[in-house]
Design an enzyme around this catalytic site. Structure first.
Site, PDB file in Angstrom:
ATOM      1  N   LYS A  30     -32.810 -21.113  60.663  1.00 36.76           N
ATOM      2  CA  LYS A  30     -32.039 -21.972  59.762  1.00 36.76           C
ATOM      3  C   LYS A  30     -31.623 -23.247  60.488  1.00 36.76           C
ATOM      4  O   LYS A  30     -31.346 -23.236  61.682  1.00 36.76           O
ATOM      5  CB  LYS A  30     -30.774 -21.253  59.287  1.00 36.76           C
ATOM      6  CG  LYS A  30     -31.028 -20.000  58.485  1.00 36.76           C
ATOM      7  CD  LYS A  30     -29.733 -19.308  58.109  1.00 36.76           C
ATOM      8  CE  LYS A  30     -30.023 -18.020  57.340  1.00 36.76           C
ATOM      9  NZ  LYS A  30     -28.798 -17.281  57.052  1.00 36.76           N
TER      10      LYS A  30
ATOM     11  N   TYR B 264     -28.531 -25.739  54.119  1.00 35.85           N
ATOM     12  CA  TYR B 264     -29.380 -25.286  55.207  1.00 35.85           C
ATOM     13  C   TYR B 264     -30.826 -25.147  54.770  1.00 35.85           C
ATOM     14  O   TYR B 264     -31.128 -24.787  53.645  1.00 35.85           O
ATOM     15  CB  TYR B 264     -28.857 -24.005  55.864  1.00 35.85           C
ATOM     16  CG  TYR B 264     -28.546 -22.853  54.943  1.00 35.85           C
ATOM     17  CD1 TYR B 264     -29.439 -21.802  54.794  1.00 35.85           C
ATOM     18  CD2 TYR B 264     -27.342 -22.800  54.257  1.00 35.85           C
ATOM     19  CE1 TYR B 264     -29.141 -20.736  53.966  1.00 35.85           C
ATOM     20  CE2 TYR B 264     -27.035 -21.738  53.426  1.00 35.85           C
ATOM     21  CZ  TYR B 264     -27.945 -20.705  53.284  1.00 35.85           C
ATOM     22  OH  TYR B 264     -27.659 -19.656  52.462  1.00 35.85           O
TER      23      TYR B 264
ATOM     24  N   ASP C 128     -20.768  -8.215  51.397  1.00 36.04           N
ATOM     25  CA  ASP C 128     -20.460  -8.531  52.788  1.00 36.04           C
ATOM     26  C   ASP C 128     -19.409  -7.595  53.376  1.00 36.04           C
ATOM     27  O   ASP C 128     -19.386  -7.366  54.590  1.00 36.04           O
ATOM     28  CB  ASP C 128     -20.024  -9.985  52.928  1.00 36.04           C
ATOM     29  CG  ASP C 128     -21.175 -10.967  52.724  1.00 36.04           C
ATOM     30  OD1 ASP C 128     -22.345 -10.521  52.666  1.00 36.04           O
ATOM     31  OD2 ASP C 128     -20.908 -12.174  52.607  1.00 36.04           O
TER      32      ASP C 128
ATOM     33  N   HIS D 261     -25.492 -12.560  57.810  1.00 35.42           N
ATOM     34  CA  HIS D 261     -26.752 -12.058  57.279  1.00 35.42           C
ATOM     35  C   HIS D 261     -27.922 -12.334  58.210  1.00 35.42           C
ATOM     36  O   HIS D 261     -27.944 -13.334  58.909  1.00 35.42           O
ATOM     37  CB  HIS D 261     -27.059 -12.726  55.926  1.00 35.42           C
ATOM     38  CG  HIS D 261     -25.964 -12.597  54.933  1.00 35.42           C
ATOM     39  ND1 HIS D 261     -25.539 -13.652  54.160  1.00 35.42           N
ATOM     40  CD2 HIS D 261     -25.176 -11.551  54.576  1.00 35.42           C
ATOM     41  CE1 HIS D 261     -24.563 -13.261  53.368  1.00 35.42           C
ATOM     42  NE2 HIS D 261     -24.320 -11.984  53.606  1.00 35.42           N
TER      43      HIS D 261
END
Length: 179
Positions: free
Chosen positions: A71, A131, A167, A62
């Site tokens: 991130k 994260y 996905d 993503h």
């Protein structure tokens, strides 16, 4: 923290420097000053976690456009094969892939710069990934790379057994560029 740049510009594997004593150890997992010393301006505004029950679970790949997310990824439980693809058209490492394994025993983190696609495959049951991100998720800006997109040759080390419909539905990257 010890920063090692990967094959993607401004992406780092970060090894924690543990301070041991009779109780165990202490380690810093984020420090603005240390990040800025490596040219990274990262101001997290959100903390996320995922838990995957089964080995072989794929999450991602993503990214967001135009609001890009940076991130800081950590795997405190289990083990993952983490994949990052540089989607920054102005980057000298545009479309390069970086693959790294993270697990609960190595005490490593990954810094994923803004503009990169990110995803991971769990290599153990009961895997948790945490994260920090520097931008809010915006569903209207989300983009994705399908795990088996022919534009990329991702060397997945295990069979992918669980993946979301979303996905799986991402178009081939070459098709996305023309839309």
């Amino acid at each position: 923290m010890l920063f090692t740049e990967t094959s993607i510009k401004n992406m780092y594997v970060i090894d924690l420097e543990k301070k041991y004593d009779e109780r165990g150890y202490f380690a810093r997992t984020f420090c603005t000053d240390e990040f800025e010393a490596h040219g990274i301006r990262f101001s997290p505004i959100q903390s996320n976690m995922s838990f995957s029950k089964l080995k072989g679970t794929l999450r991602g790949l993503h990214y967001q456009v135009p609001t890009e997310e940076a991130k800081l990824v950590r795997c405190p439980r289990g083990k993952i094969f983490d994949v990052v693809i540089d989607m920054r058209t102005d980057s000298e490492t545009y479309l390069k892939t970086s693959c790294n394994k993270l697990d609960s025993t190595t005490s490593q983190l990954l810094y994923v710069p803004p503009g990169c696609a990110h995803g991971f495959l769990t290599l153990e049951n009961n895997t948790e990934v945490n994260y920090l991100v520097n931008a809010l998720f915006n569903p209207g800006q989300e983009r994705g790379i399908r795990y088996n997109d022919p534009a990329f040759t991702i060397p997945w080390p295990e069979e992918i057994t669980t993946i979301s419909e979303k996905d799986m539905s991402f178009l081939d990257y070459d098709t996305q560029k023309r839309i």
